[in-house]
Motif scaffolding. Structure first.
Motif, mmCIF file in Angstrom:
data_model
loop_
_atom_site.group_PDB
_atom_site.id
_atom_site.type_symbol
_atom_site.label_atom_id
_atom_site.label_comp_id
_atom_site.label_asym_id
_atom_site.label_seq_id
_atom_site.Cartn_x
_atom_site.Cartn_y
_atom_site.Cartn_z
ATOM 1 N N GLN A 1 -4.101 19.287 1.962
ATOM 2 C CA GLN A 1 -5.147 19.192 3.099
ATOM 3 C C GLN A 1 -5.607 16.955 2.838
ATOM 4 O O GLN A 1 -6.271 16.584 3.346
ATOM 5 C CB GLN A 1 -6.820 20.312 2.476
ATOM 6 C CG GLN A 1 -6.460 21.185 3.370
ATOM 7 C CD GLN A 1 -8.206 21.850 3.173
ATOM 8 O OE1 GLN A 1 -8.882 21.511 2.348
ATOM 9 N NE2 GLN A 1 -8.370 22.917 4.082
ATOM 10 N N ILE B 1 -4.080 23.791 -2.179
ATOM 11 C CA ILE B 1 -4.945 23.476 -0.589
ATOM 12 C C ILE B 1 -5.503 22.040 -0.782
ATOM 13 O O ILE B 1 -5.067 21.827 0.395
ATOM 14 C CB ILE B 1 -5.878 25.042 -0.811
ATOM 15 C CG1 ILE B 1 -5.258 26.396 0.198
ATOM 16 C CG2 ILE B 1 -7.129 24.989 0.674
ATOM 17 C CD1 ILE B 1 -6.300 26.915 0.220
ATOM 18 N N THR C 1 -0.517 30.319 -0.945
ATOM 19 C CA THR C 1 -1.174 31.333 -0.590
ATOM 20 C C THR C 1 -1.534 32.010 -2.245
ATOM 21 O O THR C 1 -0.387 31.760 -2.278
ATOM 22 C CB THR C 1 -0.543 32.485 0.308
ATOM 23 O OG1 THR C 1 0.388 33.212 -0.796
ATOM 24 C CG2 THR C 1 0.227 31.802 1.617
ATOM 25 N N ILE D 1 -2.842 33.433 5.725
ATOM 26 C CA ILE D 1 -1.612 34.363 5.008
ATOM 27 C C ILE D 1 -0.625 35.768 4.874
ATOM 28 O O ILE D 1 -0.113 35.475 3.893
ATOM 29 C CB ILE D 1 -3.046 34.579 3.974
ATOM 30 C CG1 ILE D 1 -3.538 32.338 2.935
ATOM 31 C CG2 ILE D 1 -2.509 34.751 2.149
ATOM 32 C CD1 ILE D 1 -4.430 32.812 2.230
ATOM 33 N N VAL E 1 1.964 35.063 6.709
ATOM 34 C CA VAL E 1 2.902 34.209 5.404
ATOM 35 C C VAL E 1 3.827 35.374 4.928
ATOM 36 O O VAL E 1 4.671 35.131 4.141
ATOM 37 C CB VAL E 1 2.419 33.099 4.857
ATOM 38 C CG1 VAL E 1 3.486 32.502 3.924
ATOM 39 C CG2 VAL E 1 1.823 32.216 6.029
ATOM 40 N N GLN E 2 2.497 35.957 3.376
ATOM 41 C CA GLN E 2 3.386 37.178 3.005
ATOM 42 C C GLN E 2 4.240 38.246 3.945
ATOM 43 O O GLN E 2 4.936 39.016 2.818
ATOM 44 C CB GLN E 2 2.518 37.087 1.920
ATOM 45 C CG GLN E 2 1.641 35.889 1.136
ATOM 46 C CD GLN E 2 0.289 36.492 0.572
ATOM 47 O OE1 GLN E 2 -0.534 37.824 0.983
ATOM 48 N NE2 GLN E 2 -0.202 36.067 -0.354
ATOM 49 N N VAL F 1 -2.691 27.831 7.073
ATOM 50 C CA VAL F 1 -2.991 28.707 5.978
ATOM 51 C C VAL F 1 -4.038 28.332 4.624
ATOM 52 O O VAL F 1 -4.000 29.084 4.061
ATOM 53 C CB VAL F 1 -1.216 28.207 4.736
ATOM 54 C CG1 VAL F 1 -1.232 29.402 4.367
ATOM 55 C CG2 VAL F 1 0.015 28.526 6.576
ATOM 56 N N THR F 2 -4.426 26.988 5.331
ATOM 57 C CA THR F 2 -5.853 26.870 4.528
ATOM 58 C C THR F 2 -7.055 26.858 4.819
ATOM 59 O O THR F 2 -6.970 26.541 6.324
ATOM 60 C CB THR F 2 -5.699 24.836 3.547
ATOM 61 O OG1 THR F 2 -5.737 24.264 5.142
ATOM 62 C CG2 THR F 2 -3.671 24.851 3.228
#
Lengths: 264, 264
Positions: free
Chosen positions: B178, B174, B163, A174, A177-178, A162-163
């Motif tokens: 990471q 994020i 998100t 994203i 996920v949403q 997601v990053t």
């Protein structure tokens, strides 16, 4: 080949390995790192893989073993009988949580999956399949997956995807996920695959898996109607690392089309 | 007040409720939605809360109950003895996975937590604490948490917070994702809190939790040295919804300072 006999043998050594691993918590577990500081391996991973190799070679010396820890021979093709083995999938969970790690095995004959196993060592939960005959969860038949809408789906995905990353457009993830009802992440690919084939999750994806992560699971997938491919929608490459998506058949193509954009 | 006797009573009704919930899988579970399509409740959630209310009122009619399903009296303050109860934390897991859901209870006396419980119903795993006396996992003492570096931490976080959202700057999250060794997401706040207090995770955060999600867990947290606050670093507001971060003491302030930027 007597598939039923092979299946009995595979279960027997999986249960025995599980017992050995559970016993290991009462003595020393030695932890090392592999390719990077987050890629862990322990003496128990290695001992378990050796255990499988010895048992399988004693059963039939012609069978070959492709294992995560590389303690079998080098396997450059899938001719004959090849066992694809991850002795402990989810080593970080094994070390830190003492749960949520799996033994997973796929048995392939000339490249075709015939027997698949995912064994939750601490729960003593077995998900398994015999190609063409069905799949079971602790000896109860697993049902064909029922359709699910994407908005009601619960999917397994690691937050890393997601990053921003080098493999896929995370903006699309994203959106995914949403859109879905929920996400989960357990730290074991085999656990998430076991959850998809039993309807506890509706999809699971990862951008870089090895054959031993998925070799058992994809055989179970076929029996329940789950679709397992790489992110190009093709068969996973068993002789390399590859991308991976396993999903309920009603959302597999939709996820590929709408939410996955690989950076190539 | 005899705390030991209260503790015995609490365990007794938790184990009995667990048995009832496990038995419920063999008859009909009716699913409804609450505030939104992803906010599920079942007849079993309600029956379990009622079970607790009846048992507690029979034990001592002066005790009050603040429960997720709102079947106790309205609780506007924490005077006297208040039981904060979530009969099933992780209802979606309960419905879809038949695992990974918890009974969690905190017993507060004049606003001070005295007894805390998180019970994994399917594993029959109990995490509990008596304030000032210690914490246990299935009757074995839980150790004080050992320091962990942020780079080696495994944290519980829902992918939604990675998100864009209205509550926190997801760009900072994020960075957190990471930086750490790994992330997990189980779909039950109480499960993730139980994992933090037992060192299976090093932190867990959420932007919107209710008192019943965390009321048992924060009492256990104190006994093992975990720090549990809202995202302002203050005590959670038990009479409302609030943000929440529970973490190993070596990284709690670091996460607040470096990775959390609330939108207010």
């Amino acid at each position: 080949m007597d598939i039923k006999q092979l299946d009995e043998f595979a279960k027997e050594i999986i249960f025995e390995a599980g017992k050995n691993i559970r016993a290991a918590f009462s003595y020393n577990i030695e932890i090392e790192t592999k390719s990077n500081p987050n890629d862990l391996v322990t003496n128990i991973d290695r001992e378990t893989e050796l255990f499988f190799i010895e048992k399988i070679k004693a059963f039939n010396p012609d069978h070959r073993i492709l294992g995560e820890e590389g303690m079998g021979e080098t396997v450059n093709n899938l001719k004959g009988v090849v066992w694809i083995i991850d002795p402990i999938d989810g080593t970080m969970n094994f070390v830190k949580q003492h749960r949520h790690f799996m033994i997973t095995i796929g048995v392939y004959v000339d490249g075709v999956g015939v027997l698949g196993y995912i064994f939750d060592v601490m729960r003593e939960d077995l998900f398994n399949a015999i190609a063409g005959e069905g799949a079971w969860y602790n000896d109860s038949p697993l049902r064909k997956l029922q359709p699910v809408k994407i908005e009601e789906a619960v999917i397994g995905i690691n937050a890393n995807w997601v990053t921003p990353n080098t493999r896929i457009n995370h903006e699309k993830i994203i959106e995914l996920v949403q859109t879905v009802r929920g996400t989960r992440s357990y730290g074991s690919a085999a656990m998430e695959i076991a959850f998809v084939v039993s309807g506890k999750l509706d999809a699971y994806m990862s951008m870089r898996l090895a054959p031993w992560d998925i070799g058992g699971g994809v055989i179970i997938a076929k029996e329940v109607g789950a679709i397992a491919t790489n992110l190009d929608g093709k068969d996973f490459d068993y002789l390399s690392k590859d991308t991976f998506l396993i999903a309920n058949p009603s959302i597999h193509q939709l996820i590929l089309d709408k939410y996955i954009e690989e950076k190539k």
